[in-house]
Design a protein around this motif. Structure first.
Motif, PDB file in Angstrom:
ATOM      1  N   LEU A  95       0.990  -1.245  -0.064  1.00 25.39           N
ATOM      2  CA  LEU A  95       0.091  -0.069  -0.126  1.00 25.39           C
ATOM      3  C   LEU A  95       0.877   1.239  -0.115  1.00 25.39           C
ATOM      4  O   LEU A  95       1.994   1.111   0.238  1.00 25.39           O
ATOM      5  CB  LEU A  95      -0.980   0.091   1.256  1.00 25.39           C
ATOM      6  CG  LEU A  95      -0.467   0.104   2.704  1.00 25.39           C
ATOM      7  CD1 LEU A  95       0.082   1.410   3.118  1.00 25.39           C
ATOM      8  CD2 LEU A  95      -1.362  -0.636   3.748  1.00 25.39           C
ATOM      9  N   THR A  96       0.402   2.536  -0.442  1.00 26.37           N
ATOM     10  CA  THR A  96       0.879   3.663  -0.269  1.00 26.37           C
ATOM     11  C   THR A  96       0.098   4.630   0.570  1.00 26.37           C
ATOM     12  O   THR A  96      -1.114   4.598   0.430  1.00 26.37           O
ATOM     13  CB  THR A  96       1.098   4.298  -1.623  1.00 26.37           C
ATOM     14  OG1 THR A  96       1.770   3.389  -2.461  1.00 26.37           O
ATOM     15  CG2 THR A  96       1.603   5.590  -1.652  1.00 26.37           C
ATOM     16  N   ALA A  97       0.642   5.056   1.671  1.00 28.41           N
ATOM     17  CA  ALA A  97      -0.232   6.075   2.485  1.00 28.41           C
ATOM     18  C   ALA A  97       0.538   7.334   2.354  1.00 28.41           C
ATOM     19  O   ALA A  97       1.426   7.734   2.126  1.00 28.41           O
ATOM     20  CB  ALA A  97      -0.036   5.395   3.863  1.00 28.41           C
ATOM     21  N   TYR A 121       9.083  12.425   0.645  1.00 28.38           N
ATOM     22  CA  TYR A 121       8.934  11.189  -0.129  1.00 28.38           C
ATOM     23  C   TYR A 121       9.466   9.848   0.666  1.00 28.38           C
ATOM     24  O   TYR A 121      10.463  10.198   1.453  1.00 28.38           O
ATOM     25  CB  TYR A 121       9.194  11.383  -1.343  1.00 28.38           C
ATOM     26  CG  TYR A 121       8.639  12.513  -2.395  1.00 28.38           C
ATOM     27  CD1 TYR A 121       7.657  12.048  -3.144  1.00 28.38           C
ATOM     28  CD2 TYR A 121       9.038  13.610  -2.270  1.00 28.38           C
ATOM     29  CE1 TYR A 121       6.765  13.021  -3.783  1.00 28.38           C
ATOM     30  CE2 TYR A 121       8.621  14.588  -3.113  1.00 28.38           C
ATOM     31  CZ  TYR A 121       7.408  14.284  -3.742  1.00 28.38           C
ATOM     32  OH  TYR A 121       6.686  15.264  -4.701  1.00 28.38           O
ATOM     33  N   ASP A 122       8.887   8.807   0.132  1.00 31.07           N
ATOM     34  CA  ASP A 122       9.657   7.574   0.105  1.00 31.07           C
ATOM     35  C   ASP A 122       9.877   7.005   1.648  1.00 31.07           C
ATOM     36  O   ASP A 122      11.093   6.531   2.067  1.00 31.07           O
ATOM     37  CB  ASP A 122      10.788   7.548  -0.563  1.00 31.07           C
ATOM     38  CG  ASP A 122      10.280   7.483  -2.124  1.00 31.07           C
ATOM     39  OD1 ASP A 122       9.471   7.092  -2.524  1.00 31.07           O
ATOM     40  OD2 ASP A 122      11.414   7.695  -2.848  1.00 31.07           O
ATOM     41  N   ASN A 130      10.340  -1.343   1.463  1.00 29.99           N
ATOM     42  CA  ASN A 130       9.103  -2.132   1.675  1.00 29.99           C
ATOM     43  C   ASN A 130       7.838  -2.154   0.888  1.00 29.99           C
ATOM     44  O   ASN A 130       7.826  -1.296   0.293  1.00 29.99           O
ATOM     45  CB  ASN A 130       8.857  -1.897   3.190  1.00 29.99           C
ATOM     46  CG  ASN A 130       9.946  -2.277   4.152  1.00 29.99           C
ATOM     47  OD1 ASN A 130      10.180  -3.329   4.559  1.00 29.99           O
ATOM     48  ND2 ASN A 130      10.957  -1.184   4.297  1.00 29.99           N
ATOM     49  N   LYS A 131       6.956  -3.125   0.948  1.00 29.62           N
ATOM     50  CA  LYS A 131       5.893  -3.220   0.430  1.00 29.62           C
ATOM     51  C   LYS A 131       5.114  -1.874   0.870  1.00 29.62           C
ATOM     52  O   LYS A 131       4.134  -1.550   0.064  1.00 29.62           O
ATOM     53  CB  LYS A 131       5.085  -4.610   0.909  1.00 29.62           C
ATOM     54  CG  LYS A 131       5.720  -5.687   0.057  1.00 29.62           C
ATOM     55  CD  LYS A 131       4.823  -6.836   0.079  1.00 29.62           C
ATOM     56  CE  LYS A 131       5.365  -7.920  -0.461  1.00 29.62           C
ATOM     57  NZ  LYS A 131       4.483  -9.063  -0.354  1.00 29.62           N
ATOM     58  N   GLN A 132       5.100  -1.547   2.029  1.00 29.01           N
ATOM     59  CA  GLN A 132       4.191  -0.498   2.610  1.00 29.01           C
ATOM     60  C   GLN A 132       5.054   0.969   2.434  1.00 29.01           C
ATOM     61  O   GLN A 132       6.312   0.942   3.264  1.00 29.01           O
ATOM     62  CB  GLN A 132       3.631  -0.569   3.999  1.00 29.01           C
ATOM     63  CG  GLN A 132       2.708  -1.720   3.844  1.00 29.01           C
ATOM     64  CD  GLN A 132       1.928  -1.969   5.231  1.00 29.01           C
ATOM     65  OE1 GLN A 132       2.190  -1.485   6.240  1.00 29.01           O
ATOM     66  NE2 GLN A 132       0.836  -2.694   5.205  1.00 29.01           N
ATOM     67  N   ILE A 177       3.688   3.030  -4.376  1.00 28.66           N
ATOM     68  CA  ILE A 177       3.841   4.174  -5.395  1.00 28.66           C
ATOM     69  C   ILE A 177       5.083   5.107  -4.700  1.00 28.66           C
ATOM     70  O   ILE A 177       4.786   5.795  -3.929  1.00 28.66           O
ATOM     71  CB  ILE A 177       2.622   5.080  -5.643  1.00 28.66           C
ATOM     72  CG1 ILE A 177       1.586   4.268  -5.966  1.00 28.66           C
ATOM     73  CG2 ILE A 177       2.995   6.212  -6.513  1.00 28.66           C
ATOM     74  CD1 ILE A 177       0.059   4.956  -5.802  1.00 28.66           C
ATOM     75  N   ASP A 178       6.403   4.809  -5.225  1.00 25.73           N
ATOM     76  CA  ASP A 178       7.337   5.640  -4.926  1.00 25.73           C
ATOM     77  C   ASP A 178       7.559   7.075  -5.517  1.00 25.73           C
ATOM     78  O   ASP A 178       6.549   7.422  -6.322  1.00 25.73           O
ATOM     79  CB  ASP A 178       8.762   4.747  -4.796  1.00 25.73           C
ATOM     80  CG  ASP A 178       9.035   4.487  -6.412  1.00 25.73           C
ATOM     81  OD1 ASP A 178       8.449   5.268  -7.390  1.00 25.73           O
ATOM     82  OD2 ASP A 178      10.007   4.015  -6.722  1.00 25.73           O
ATOM     83  N   ARG A 179       8.401   7.737  -4.870  1.00 22.95           N
ATOM     84  CA  ARG A 179       8.551   9.244  -5.679  1.00 22.95           C
ATOM     85  C   ARG A 179       8.720   9.289  -7.280  1.00 22.95           C
ATOM     86  O   ARG A 179       7.868  10.085  -7.606  1.00 22.95           O
ATOM     87  CB  ARG A 179       9.878   9.923  -4.744  1.00 22.95           C
ATOM     88  CG  ARG A 179      10.214  11.190  -5.329  1.00 22.95           C
ATOM     89  CD  ARG A 179      11.207  11.969  -4.915  1.00 22.95           C
ATOM     90  NE  ARG A 179      11.524  13.303  -5.161  1.00 22.95           N
ATOM     91  CZ  ARG A 179      12.063  13.821  -6.326  1.00 22.95           C
ATOM     92  NH1 ARG A 179      12.676  12.776  -7.067  1.00 22.95           N
ATOM     93  NH2 ARG A 179      12.170  15.049  -6.672  1.00 22.95           N
TER      94      ARG A 179
END
Length: 216
Positions: free
Chosen positions: A87-89, A193-194, A199-201, A142-144
């Motif tokens: 997930l992305t928070a 960011y990041d 990691n997955k989260q 979703i990374d930077r």
């Protein structure tokens, strides 16, 4: 606006079925390095400072997550404790929560972190839960780099509602903003960011709390 009325308007629940469907992790690419499984909850609770004068950390958010899970142990917010789920928070820092409470109470000055948490908690556990879920995008890390290429993308949140990615060009480069359901107030900007990268989260800090409804 009266706090009770605001809480009623914000109480827009997501069904368990919708959340369960949304948190299905995206398949890993063949040959890619497998990401770690450290959860975002572990990152948040590693900071033991509590309410302080650091506006850039996440004391109010951490307390809000713990409060929801204490009252509702099986809340969908629990996904933040499971590092195996991608997930992305977009995590509001303490300044973001202080700004939210100042706005909804029409105060002239920013409240303390403790007062900001009390104001948020006063909306009720269900409302806090829904607001937290509106900041979580399940199923994708979703990374930077990916975020900066996502201008115009509609992100489905764990609440069921969406937020739009708005990438703008500034004097220092590109800036990611998130367009929420509130059309009257300034959109949240990613200011870090990041968090938990590798990691997955993963998380990105934002300077405003995302609002799932249009507040007056």
């Amino acid at each position: 606006m009266n706090i009770a009325r605001l809480a009623a308007r914000l109480a827009v629940g997501a069904t368990a079925a919708a959340v369960a469907t949304a948190v299905a992790a995206a398949p890993a690419q063949a040959g890619a390095k497998q990401p770690g499984t450290r959860s975002l909850a572990a990152v948040l609770t590693a900071d033991k400072s509590g309410f302080d004068r650091n506006a850039r950390d996440f004391d109010v958010l951490t307390k809000a997550v713990l409060t929801v899970l204490e009252a509702k142990p099986n809340s969908p917010v629990k996904v933040l404790t499971d590092g195996t789920v991608a997930l992305t928070a977009f995590v509001p820092n303490d300044y973001a929560f202080r700004e939210l409470v100042r706005d909804i109470t029409h105060a002239r000055t920013l409240p303390s972190e403790k007062a900001a948490f009390d104001g948020v908690a006063g909306l009720g556990v269900d409302t806090v839960e829904n607001v937290l879920l509106y900041h979580v995008v399940p199923g994708a890390t979703i990374d930077r780099k990916a975020a900066l290429k996502a201008d115009g993308a509609e992100l489905s949140t764990a609440l069921g509602a969406t937020v739009e990615v708005d990438v703008r060009h500034c004097w220092y480069g590109k800036q990611v903003r998130l367009v929420d359901a509130d059309t009257n107030d300034r959109d949240a900007r990613v200011v870090r960011y990041d968090i938990n990268k590798g990691n997955k989260q993963i998380a990105h800090a934002v300077d405003r709390v995302l609002r799932p409804i249009d507040l007056p």
